[in-house]
Design a protein around this motif. Structure first.
Motif: not given
Length: 470
Positions: A28, A113, A121, A128, A133-136
């Motif tokens: 994070e 995420r 994931f 992911e 990766r995506r933003h939280s």
């Protein structure tokens, strides 16, 4: 989770599932700074809120589109969504909820995420470990400056919503289906029109992005000139690929399909097949633009002699188009009618066609009947920004019938095109197409050519080409 049909591993053992769940560091990200355009997107959202008080507004980013079987086109978020958020993620939706005390609360509904507990994931094709990766949601809130929620819960919430709703159509079929009994075509059209008109005048951030796009585009044109000999040995595809490399290195992509039209292909306005020969002695019409990482695009055209020198007839036609463009650019200024630059350019081209004996005068008659359009064909420009033809859904009275204001950015792009089968012109004209296009910012005291880094006058073009090929 979406997985391939024919998988080597038909099942996941409990032991593997447990192994994949454990042993991952916390990634994070904390203390993120807002994206550079955050203050501008906030102002745009405020303008949208003020325009439609008491109504729910839904603006989707769009979904992936299938290219073939299980491969997708690269995702490009809807311009309306990007303009209001600065975000570019797929499946996202911006929702304005009306408040009882007035105004709206805007929320960005995003994919969080990918889940590590259920294996998404690493098992899902959009997980992911497959696509990145995506933003939280917490990270996205810091970056975008708006509350963020899980988009996977949105359709149920929209189905249960009451009161008037407007949605931007054409990007997310699932969102539209959830709102099918709540929206009207008339209300949605009004929303789309307003969002187009909101982009007519560019702010400081947008102008800077367009400057970047034009500067990168100029370097892309230089790249092409340096490899024209290799294009002659192959095809127009070499030109397309050369410019694309610059666009991908310095920006997100090309802003539209590059027109790399050599020889008679230059007489086809949107020649994007780019599979023809490149021959010395002919002209190359290159219409291309770099799209920046923030999705603002340039739109520039130069017509270049492939061997570096215009023939007398090529130069005569080129000089006519250059003179028309000069007249058009001079007409771009605050307080002028949008149509003025088109009319100024068309007058010059009509005069040349009469002078060359291709049309019977007087020029006023030619313009009244628009006879010059046989060889000029298109309008002399358009608004530019997030879309190459920006603000395309604006109402006629706010676009082509508008008065120019500082901050507007438009192209000026006159052209002359003599088709190979046009028996109304001398044989030597046939197969010659010329267009010159620049991106012009309306300023407080006139205009500024954002793409002036590329020469336009015929002699300057020849000198520039010679310096690059030396």
């Amino acid at each position: 989770m979406k997985q391939r049909k024919n998988r080597l591993y038909p099942a996941v053992s409990e032991e593997l599932a447990a192994l994949m769940k454990s042993g991952w560091a916390d990634t994070e990200r904390h203390g993120l700074e807002p994206i550079p355009q955050a203050e501008h997107t906030a102002a745009r959202r405020a303008a949208l809120s003020a325009r439609f008080p008491g109504e729910r507004i839904v603006v989707p980013a769009g979904n992936l589109r299938t290219r073939a079987n299980d491969t997708d086109y690269p995702f490009r978020a809807a311009s309306e969504y990007v303009h209001l958020t600065g975000d570019q993620t797929q499946d996202a939706v911006l929702v304005f909820e009306p408040l009882a005390e007035g105004g709206h609360e805007a929320t960005a509904y995003l994919l969080p995420r990918s889940d590590r507990d259920n294996g998404e994931f690493w098992l899902d094709g959009q997980g992911e470990l497959w696509v990145g990766r995506r933003h939280s949601l917490t990270e996205a809130e810091q970056l975008l400056g708006v509350p963020c929620k899980d988009v996977r819960k949105l359709t149920d919430a929209l189905r249960a919503a009451t009161g008037p709703v407007r949605v931007v159509r054409g990007y997310d079929a699932g969102i539209e289906a959830a709102l099918a009994d709540k929206v009207t075509g008339e209300r949605d059209t009004e929303l789309t029109e307003f969002l187009s008109e909101l982009r007519l005048v560019k702010d400081e951030f947008e102008i800077t992005e367009l400057e970047k796009a034009c500067d990168s585009t100029a370097r892309g044109f230089e790249d092409v000139v340096r490899v024209l000999d290799r294009a002659e040995a192959t095809s127009e595809r070499y030109i397309e690929g050369t410019f694309f490399l610059r666009a991908r290195v310095e920006g997100n992509d090309v802003g539209y399909g590059s027109i790399c039209a050599a020889g008679p292909h230059a007489t086809t306005l949107h020649w994007v097949r780019n599979d023809g020969p490149v021959r010395s002695g002919e002209l190359l019409l290159l219409d291309a633009g770099v799209e920046t990482h923030e999705l603002y695009t340039a739109d520039v055209t130069r017509t270049l002699p492939i061997n570096g020198t215009f023939s007398p007839l090529q130069r005569k036609i080129y000089d006519a188009v250059y003179e028309a463009q000069e007249a058009g650019i001079a007409a771009v200024k605050p307080g002028a009618a949008y149509r003025d630059f088109h009319d100024a350019s068309q007058r010059v081209l009509a005069e040349k066609l009469v002078e060359w004996g291709l049309l019977d005068g007087p020029v006023e008659r030619v313009l009244e009947l628009a006879l010059q359009r046989r060889w000029t064909l298109h309008g002399t420009g358009h608004m530019l920004g997030l879309d190459v033809h920006d603000c395309a859904h604006a109402r006629t009275e706010t676009y082509v019938d508008c008065t120019l204001e500082p901050g507007m950015v438009l192209t000026v792009e006159p052209g002359l095109y003599f088709q190979t089968d046009d028996l109304t012109v001398p044989a030597e004209y046939r197969g010659i197409g010329v267009r010159i296009e620049d991106d012009i910012l309306v300023t407080e005291d006139g205009n500024r050519n954002l793409s002036a880094g590329l020469p336009r006058e015929a002699g300057a073009v020849e000198a520039w080409m010679a310096s690059l090929r030396a």
